[in-house]
Design an enzyme around this catalytic site. Structure first.
Site, PDB file in Angstrom:
ATOM      1  CB  ALA A 124       0.508  -1.481  -5.129  1.00 17.88           C
TER       2      ALA A 124
ATOM      3  CB  VAL B 286       0.066  -5.531   2.372  1.00 20.35           C
ATOM      4  CG1 VAL B 286       0.325  -6.433   3.335  1.00 20.35           C
ATOM      5  CG2 VAL B 286       0.701  -5.983   1.338  1.00 20.35           C
TER       6      VAL B 286
ATOM      7  CG  ASP C 292       9.596  -4.013  -7.399  1.00 20.79           C
ATOM      8  OD1 ASP C 292       9.584  -2.865  -7.776  1.00 20.79           O
ATOM      9  OD2 ASP C 292       8.415  -4.055  -7.011  1.00 20.79           O
TER      10      ASP C 292
END
Length: 501
Positions: A131, A136, A285
């Site tokens: 992102a 990750v 979010d």
């Protein structure tokens, strides 16, 4: 001078990027920039596909992390860009190409102060998600636990800092060049964006938010939060228990797995209600990428706790009253909330604001509930309130954005059901519990106890003030002491009366 030169060069680069996607129109919000926009549009790519909002979203994504955050923030400002563009920006994907695994490994070792083999038995070089701020990687700890490791992008703090300074410079000039824009508070909006974005770049805060969120929901049926591995967490790294599942918005895959989307939607409505109203601490979010569905149990699993919102009890009460006011077409009640809460100055025209609320509510409340977006309605209400000189309410803007996303997930699970239809009985019960006579009595007793707790300190300050000021005559001191004693007796009497009533 150096700052202006740097940001002018940045403005030219931004205009070129917008031009490539035929998305220069936001610059036209400042009339003095219209000639510049008209000149740049000669070189714009006319065949760029999609609606204006879709083209703008692609341009912002191309320009990098801070611009993606800006686009997500603008998705709440339908008053500025219009409903269609705001809706398109709400779909802006926070995805960027991954950075090299070597840099991820180096960040891990530097941040955690140990060589990688001392922390992980295995570490997958290929990230599972990349992102704007972090990416990750899956790994296995030396204790054998499967985990997901989130690592900040190298140099992201400096890069975002430069872009945030550019946004602030642009907002300052927009307010100077076109004063009517001041009512949208662009400078204040950029400062809020900067604060929230900088908080996202300290992953210890995300870990703490996840831990608090997990504690709040420890007894929630069908909902869970991955556990934080604090040993492998620092400012630029956070490690969570690894979870896998199906995307929450893919109804066909859920059905194929033998799961009931309607049951998941009911669970989501309860969880969302509890976050907002019971706890006043909500995941801000919660797009489909941050909500997985366990294929075995149907449990909702939340991910990514970088953006969280808080609502004080007073805000939760106001929100509940506003929602029910619209559902019952009681627009005077909606207006009363805004004035009583101090959102609107007392000298504003209450009747005019009530009429404005009616103008927002009537066109949509005749529609079937599944076609109504209360998130969009709240956004329009906040925009209308700003025309009546309402101070910006960042906590409500963040909630409004979250509501829109939650409604979108709900419609993906079942297009015929509105998540607020399911949550309405919970909201009404919460209001009875928190706004009824018993709640008011409990609050009065609590306030009285708190006043009594503060009384010794208050009396101490009063005594010091009397000692340092002109010394009163003995008879005057006696009167003052009598007044203090009277106040004490009055408070005690009130507390006893409330407790026994």
């Amino acid at each position: 001078m150096l700052r202006s030169a740097r940001n002018l060069a940045r403005l030219v680069a931004v205009a070129r990027a917008l031009s490539r996607h035929n998305a220069l129109f936001p610059l036209g919000l400042v009339p003095q920039l219209v000639p510049f926009v008209e000149f740049a549009e000669r070189f714009a790519r006319r065949d760029a596909p999609g609606r204006p909002g879709e083209r703008l979203a692609r341009a912002l994504q191309e320009m990098g992390p801070a611009f993606i955050k800006l686009g997500q923030s603008l998705a709440t400002r339908a008053d500025l860009l219009g409903e269609t563009i705001a809706r398109d920006l709400s779909l802006l994907q926070d995805r960027l190409p991954p950075f090299p695994a070597e840099e991820a490994r180096a960040t891990l070792e530097r941040e955690l102060g140990q060589p990688l083999p001392a922390l992980f038995a295995s570490f997958e070089d290929r990230p599972v998600a990349a992102a704007s701020i972090a990416q990750v990687h899956f790994a296995t700890t030396t204790e054998g636990e499967a985990v997901a490791v989130k690592i900040l992008r190298p140099g992201i703090e400096e890069a975002i800092g430069r872009d945030l300074d550019f946004f602030l410079w642009l907002a300052e000039w927009a307010e100077r060049l076109h004063p009517p824009l001041r009512r949208y508070k662009p400078v204040e909006a950029v400062r809020l964006l900067a604060r929230s974005t900088r908080r996202e770049m300290d992953l210890r805060l995300e870990a703490a938010a996840a831990a608090e969120f997990a504690e709040n929901n420890k007894d929630a049926l069908g909902f869970r939060v991955p556990r934080v591995d604090w040993r492998r967490t620092g400012r630029r790294v956070v490690t969570f228990e690894r979870v896998e599942g199906l995307p929450a918005d893919e109804r066909d895959r859920l059905l194929a797995a033998g799961l009931d989307p309607d049951a998941i939607l009911e669970r989501a409505a309860v969880v969302f209600f509890n976050q907002v109203f019971r706890d006043g601490f909500f995941h801000a979010d919660m797009h489909p990428g941050n909500m997985l569905i366990d294929p075995k149990t149907g449990d909702i699993v939340a991910l990514d706790f970088g953006i969280m919102g808080r609502l004080e009890l007073a805000d939760r009460r106001n929100l509940a009253e506003v929602l029910l006011g619209f559902l019952e077409r009681d627009y005077a009640r909606v207006a009363e909330v805004f004035f009583r809460a101090g959102f609107l100055p007392p000298d504003q025209d209450r009747a005019a604001f009530t009429q404005a609320c009616r103008a927002l509510g009537e066109p949509i409340l005749g529609l079937p509930l599944n076609e109504i977006s209360f998130g969009r309605l709240l956004g329009q209400l906040l925009a209308t309130a700003e025309e009546f000189e309402m101070e910006t309410q960042p906590q409500l803007l963040l909630l409004q954005k979250t509501m829109v996303v939650a409604e979108g997930v709900g419609r993906a699970l079942n297009p015929a059901v509105n998540i607020w239809t399911l949550a309405r009985p919970l909201v009404e019960q919460w209001m009875r519990d928190n706004l009824g006579p018993e709640a008011q009595l409990r609050e009065a007793v609590a306030e009285g106890v708190e006043a009594l707790r503060r009384l010794p300190a208050t009396l101490g300050r009063l005594e010091r003030l009397l000692e340092t000021g002109p010394r009163p005559a003995p008879e005057r001191r006696a009167v003052e002491h009598g007044r203090v004693a009277g106040v004490l007796l009055l408070l005690l009497g009130l507390l006893l009366g409330l407790a026994l009533g």
